[in-house]
Structure formats: structure tokens, C-alpha cells
Write an enzyme that holds these catalytic residues in place. Structure first.
Site: not given
Ligand code: GLA
Length: 338
Positions: A138, A245
Site C-alpha cells: 500500500e 485478500e
Molecule cells: C490491508 C492489509 C491487511 C489487513 C487488511 C485489513 O488490506 O494489507 O494486512 O490489515 O488491510 O484486515
């Protein structure tokens, strides 16, 4: 309805074995509470939190590997691959990393030295066992003219902090696949920035092997065509893509309702349609997409409970509160077979 035993269901990991890995994010609680489900359906895991900087390295001279080691043992017992998450991030990183004893920001060399020490120690510990790492998480700004979001990494080191993280990780484990990972990855404005960043890294000879698409999606956003375009663009860089994710919130972003105790039939229907479309797309691009990780495994536990709306449960996965298959699960099987 009589609950189906998971041992009688077709395992997702089997259904997709010639396409890509099927992963789940886990934590110390879910490794117990979802043990049977995880072992049956998933062949890859990621630590939801336990490998983040603050968890592994709370003080300069103290590392805490207990939970991460347990996760590695769990993966080994169950024949699962492990994705490492995450080495360098603006969040969940302790203040000591950026400060000296009097609380002032450290200089560039000190911070790079600390980054290197962290990456060396963590990546070397799991060398040959963690096959892929989210090296930088990020770093890109969601909107506005800037490419990168403000962070202490950026402020102190400059944009080379990203290249350095990859170089250090590669030196620690030359065989590990190294990823840049981000959310809103399919939103055109951010997609173009992620693309520009990774292109720059590649052209500068930085050892980067893939892009992680976080894929925190919902019932209508992002559109299928935006997702397809993002995949196409990232793939054009000649890198591997991991869906890292995945979850599909049953609420649209603007929807703040808190009255539901269960998802509506309509939500489940649309959710299953979305999952079907996503997996059709992933299957279509299976030459570059080599892993699909859900950010959890079943609806009894998700980070989306109470986020971003307090006192609201969410149901974003393909298994329900009791670990039973939802319509979405059956769609995934259909897609795998078609
Ligand atoms: C982001 C991070 C993850 C996690 C999510 C929320 O996507 O990459 O590690 O913290 O937020 O669970």
C-alpha cells in the site's frame, strides 16, 4: 437442513489444483476454530497479522516469532504453501523504527539499516519455506496528483525505499517471489499509479516478480470490466499476479445499514453471481494468476465485522457462519468444472 460435513464436500483446493492455489488469511484463533475447513479446502495460507512488523519486531533488539512459527507448522502439517505478509508498510509498524531515543526522526541511513536488519532476519528465518512475500504494502496514493502516499518511509528515505525493500528481500532469499501489494487496485486512477510504480521498478532492474491485487470488493464495486482492465494492464508488465485478500462485502460502500442479523437472500444471490464472475475471470487469466487468497475462510470471522461501520456484521466468504457451503461455493465448483 442437515449440515454437510466438510469432509464430504469437494475441496476447493482440489477443484482448482490445475489452475491456481486457493488461500486463506488465518490468525491464531481461526487456525483452531476453522481448522477442519482450512485443512480441507485451502492449500495456501497467509498471516492476517502475525507477520507484520509490529508483531515480529516490537523493539529494536527483540523479535517475537512464536505465532508466525505456529502458522508455519500448521502449513507444514497440512501441506500448504505460505505467502508472507508483509515486510514494509506505513501501518502496523512501531514508532521505534523511525525514531531515535529522544523521539526525533532518524536519518536515511539509520532507517535503511533498520529496514535491512528486519528484512534479513525475517526473510532468512523462513527462507525456502515462504515462497512469496508481500514486500511493500500500500505505498501508492489513492487519489490526487502524488504517486506515493505520505509515510515516514517516504519522508525519510525518499521513493527509493520501495526499491531497497525488494533488494534486501531478494538478497535474503533469492528464490522467494517478491510482490508489490495494494487495494483499490482495480480503480482506474489508482491502477494507473500502481502500474507506473511497478513499471518504474522493473525498468530500474529491481527484483520484483509480481503484483498483489488485494481484491476487497463488494456486490457492485469494482465493475467486472475495471477488474479485467487492471488484470490486463498488470499482466502486460510480464509479472505474476496474486489475488491476495479477496472478500466480497454484502454492503455497497455507501450502505451504512446496521439492522441485519443475517444477509438477505438477494445479497447472497448477487454475491454468488459476483464470485462466479470473478473466478471465471481468474480462470481465464490463470497463466498469470497463480494464487487466489481469501482474507479469511468463513463468515464466522472477518475483519469486515464492525468495519467500516460499527455494530454491523458482514458475510463476505463462500462458507457461512457454521462453515457450511453458500451458493457462492457451488458457483466456484461450477466454474472450476466448466
Ligand atoms: C490491508 C492489509 C491487511 C489487513 C487488511 C485489513 O488490506 O494489507 O494486512 O490489515 O488491510 O484486515
Amino acid at each position: 437442513m442437515v449440515p454437510t460435513r466438510n469432509s464430504e464436500l469437494h475441496a476447493l483446493r482440489e477443484a482448482y489444483k490445475h489452475k491456481f492455489l486457493i488461500g486463506a488469511a488465518v490468525n491464531p484463533t481461526t487456525m483452531n476454530s476453522q481448522r477442519e475447513l482450512l485443512a480441507r479446502h485451502f492449500n495456501s495460507i497467509t498471516a492476517e497479522n502475525e507477520m507484520k512488523f509490529e508483531r515480529l519486531h516490537p523493539e529494536e533488539n527483540r523479535y517475537t516469532f512464536e505465532h508466525a512459527d505456529n502458522l508455519m507448522a500448521f502449513a507444514k502439517e497440512n501441506g500448504m504453501a505460505v505467502r508472507g505478509h508483509t515486510l514494509v508498510w506505513h501501518n502496523q509498524t512501531p514508532d521505534w523504527v523511525f525514531e531515535n531515543r529522544s523521539g526525533e526522526l532518524v536519518d536515511r541511513n539509520t532507517l535503511l539499516g533498520r529496514m535491512k536488519a528486519h528484512i534479513d532476519t525475517v526473510v532468512s528465518r523462513y527462507k525456502g519455506e515462504i515462497y512469496a512475500w508481500d514486500v511493500v504494502n500500500e505505498a501508492v496514493a489513492d487519489s490526487g496528483g502524488e504517486l506515493l502516499r505520505p509515510s515516514k518511509w517516504l519522508e525519510i528515505v525518499g521513493k527509493e525505499f520501495i526499491a531497497k525493500a525488494f533488494e534486501y528481500a531478494h538478497a535474503a532469499d533469492p528464490k522467494a517471489l517478491l510482490f508489490y501489494n495494494d487495494y483499490n487496485e482495480s480503480v482506474p486512477e489508482k491502477r494507473d499509479k500502481i502500474y507506473a510504480l511497478v513499471k518504474w521498478l522493473k525498468e530500474s532492474g529491481v527484483p520484483i516478480h509480481g503484483i498483489g491485487l488485494q481484491a476487497h470488493w463488494n456486490l457492485e464495486h469494482p465493475s467486472l470490466s475495471d477488474i479485467r482492465q487492471a488484470i490486463e494492464m498488470y499482466a502486460s508488465l510480464g509479472l505474476k499476479l496474486h489475488i491476495t485478500e479477496l472478500d466480497v462485502s454484502v454492503f455497497k460502500f455507501e450502505d451504512k445499514r446496521t439492522d441485519l442479523t443475517l444477509p438477505t437472500e438477494e445479497m447472497l444471490e448477487i454475491q454468488s453471481k459476483r464470485y462466479e464472475q470473478f473466478f471465471q475471470l481468474f480462470r481465464e487469466y490463470r497463466d498469470c494468476i497463480t494464487s487466489v487468497t481469501f482474507w479469511g475462510a468463513a463468515d464466522d470471522y472477518t475483519w469486515l465485522d464492525h468495519f467500516p461501520v460499527r455494530n454491523r456484521k458482514n458475510w463476505p466468504f463462500v462458507f457461512d457462519l457454521e462453515h457450511q457451503p453458500k451458493q457462492s461455493y457451488w458457483k466456484l465448483l461450477e466454474v472450476a468444472r466448466s
